[in-house]
Design an enzyme around this catalytic site. Structure first.
Site, mmCIF file in Angstrom:
data_model
loop_
_atom_site.group_PDB
_atom_site.id
_atom_site.type_symbol
_atom_site.label_atom_id
_atom_site.label_comp_id
_atom_site.label_asym_id
_atom_site.label_seq_id
_atom_site.Cartn_x
_atom_site.Cartn_y
_atom_site.Cartn_z
ATOM 1 C CB THR A 1 -7.088 -13.186 8.319
ATOM 2 O OG1 THR A 1 -6.957 -13.946 9.517
ATOM 3 C CG2 THR A 1 -8.487 -13.407 7.748
ATOM 4 C CG PHE B 1 -9.942 -9.539 5.604
ATOM 5 C CD1 PHE B 1 -11.135 -9.527 6.323
ATOM 6 C CD2 PHE B 1 -8.755 -9.761 6.295
ATOM 7 C CE1 PHE B 1 -11.132 -9.725 7.695
ATOM 8 C CE2 PHE B 1 -8.746 -9.966 7.664
ATOM 9 C CZ PHE B 1 -9.942 -9.943 8.372
#
Length: 396
Positions: free
Chosen positions: A191, A193
């Site tokens: 992921t 960020f």
């Protein structure tokens, strides 16, 4: 090895004994909190949990925290469009990024055996990513609003036949045991960020830098080809391009007579990451060219490119560095904000007219007209600063 993050932080004192305040969405033990700890590495930091993404943006805008770290893209689930939409609603900037390897763990209360588990609980996306594993054990899956919160739930309920899928950090926070780890079906699970700040910064030139932006085009033949030519003709690489229907945060404009459907609903928004720094002249020229074609454009910021799992802690906050002065123009009490690119005699004539009508006017030009602009009530900006700001109208 010098990390790409070293340019981000100034020599400003740590604001509190707990370190920099960084908002994230979720409860302690969430993957977002783990990303905060990864990005800041050994630096003093105070992760600040918030219920919703919007709460994180508000906290930065109100200076309740120094930054917010929010997910924007997952290799398996795709883009988190909610945060792109919030970037359009708030005048904030992306100044750094980190990519977290998501490793799902099976958590249970202390003393529980794997053979006792009948149900697993977690966020729907985590359940989907571990579907093969849970089905192989014949367990029932129950959706919950947050991965770490599911661990908190089984702890509070003292469950013995229910396990949670969450991070190893959640096990540490809630005093749970890890029955199994790395249970995701696909280990290519990262992921990305982004670190959000009130103040934009200019990266150093010795690290690879990306610039993120969003723009919209009318649905005309060749519109996207012409937009991409703004970058290809200047040898600017694209790292990402994604299209989706325009949301309410992007103003609609009347469709061109050549639009296929003839109405504003045909307009599409494109999210773009380019391998270029906003301070480069070629990037400025490309974006000025794009503004001539786009019905809307907003630059989110320039920041170093991260690699998956790179710890890369920031070293300087952007509050006191010479190139990080706030660029956000004050909100006009009435009227609209107008930007004028080109501040020669005609540009000055237009500016005087708009100022008299009560509008807030900004201008840029190749020559320095700072003194002239100030005399007629206009804010003079550099080309780079002008590109970073959202305006109600731009005149070339």
């Amino acid at each position: 090895h010098v990390s790409a993050w070293h340019w981000v932080f100034s020599k400003k004192k740590i604001p509190s004994a707990m370190g920099y305040r960084v908002a994230y969405q979720g409860v302690p033990g969430a993957y977002s909190e783990q990303a905060v700890l990864q990005l800041f590495n050994n630096m003093p930091v105070q992760p600040c949990p918030h219920d919703q993404f919007d709460d994180c943006f508000k906290a930065v805008e109100r200076s309740e925290v120094d930054f917010a770290l929010l997910p924007f893209e997952n290799t398996l689930g795709g883009s988190i469009h909610a945060n792109y939409d919030l970037m359009l609603r708030y005048n904030l900037h992306i100044i750094a990024e980190t990519q977290l390897r998501v490793r799902h763990c099976l958590l249970a209360n202390q003393g529980v055996q794997l053979s006792e588990i009948k149900t697993v609980m977690s966020h729907p996306q985590a359940l989907a990513q571990c579907d093969g594993y849970t089905k192989s054990h014949g367990w029932k899956s129950v959706a919950y609003h947050d991965t770490a919160a599911s661990g908190q739930k089984i702890k509070q309920d003292c469950s013995r036949d229910v396990a949670a899928i969450a991070s190893s950090r959640a096990a540490e926070v809630f005093g749970l045991q890890i029955l199994d780890q790395g249970i995701e079906d696909d280990d290519n699970n990262f992921t990305r960020f982004a670190l959000i700040s009130k103040v934009p910064v200019t990266p150093d030139s010795d690290v690879p830098v990306k610039t993120s932006l969003v723009f919209s085009l009318d649905d005309q033949p060749g519109a996207l080809f012409k937009a991409m030519a703004c970058f290809s003709l200047r040898d600017i690489d694209l790292l990402k391009i994604e299209s989706r229907p325009k949301g309410p945060s992007i103003p609609c404009t009347p469709s061109s007579p050549t639009s296929k459907q003839g109405n504003a609903m045909t307009q599409v928004a494109f999210t773009l990451d380019i391998l270029a720094d906003l301070s480069e002249q070629r990037t400025k020229n490309a974006l000025l060219n794009l503004r001539e074609l786009a019905s809307f454009i907003r630059v989110f910021g320039s920041y170093p490119v991260s690699q998956p799992g790179e710890p890369g802690p920031p070293k300087r906050l952007p509050f006191e560095s010479s190139h990080a002065a706030p660029r956000s123009p004050p909100t006009a009490p009435s009227g609209i904000s107008v930007a004028i690119a080109g501040f020669g005699p005609f540009g000055q004539f237009l500016a005087k007219t708009f100022v008299k009508q009560g509008h807030k006017v900004y201008a840029t030009s190749r020559s320095d007209y700072t003194k002239v602009a100030a005399e007629i009530g206009v804010t003079f900006l550099s080309e780079q600063d002008l590109l970073l700001q959202p305006f109600d109208a731009i005149i070339f």
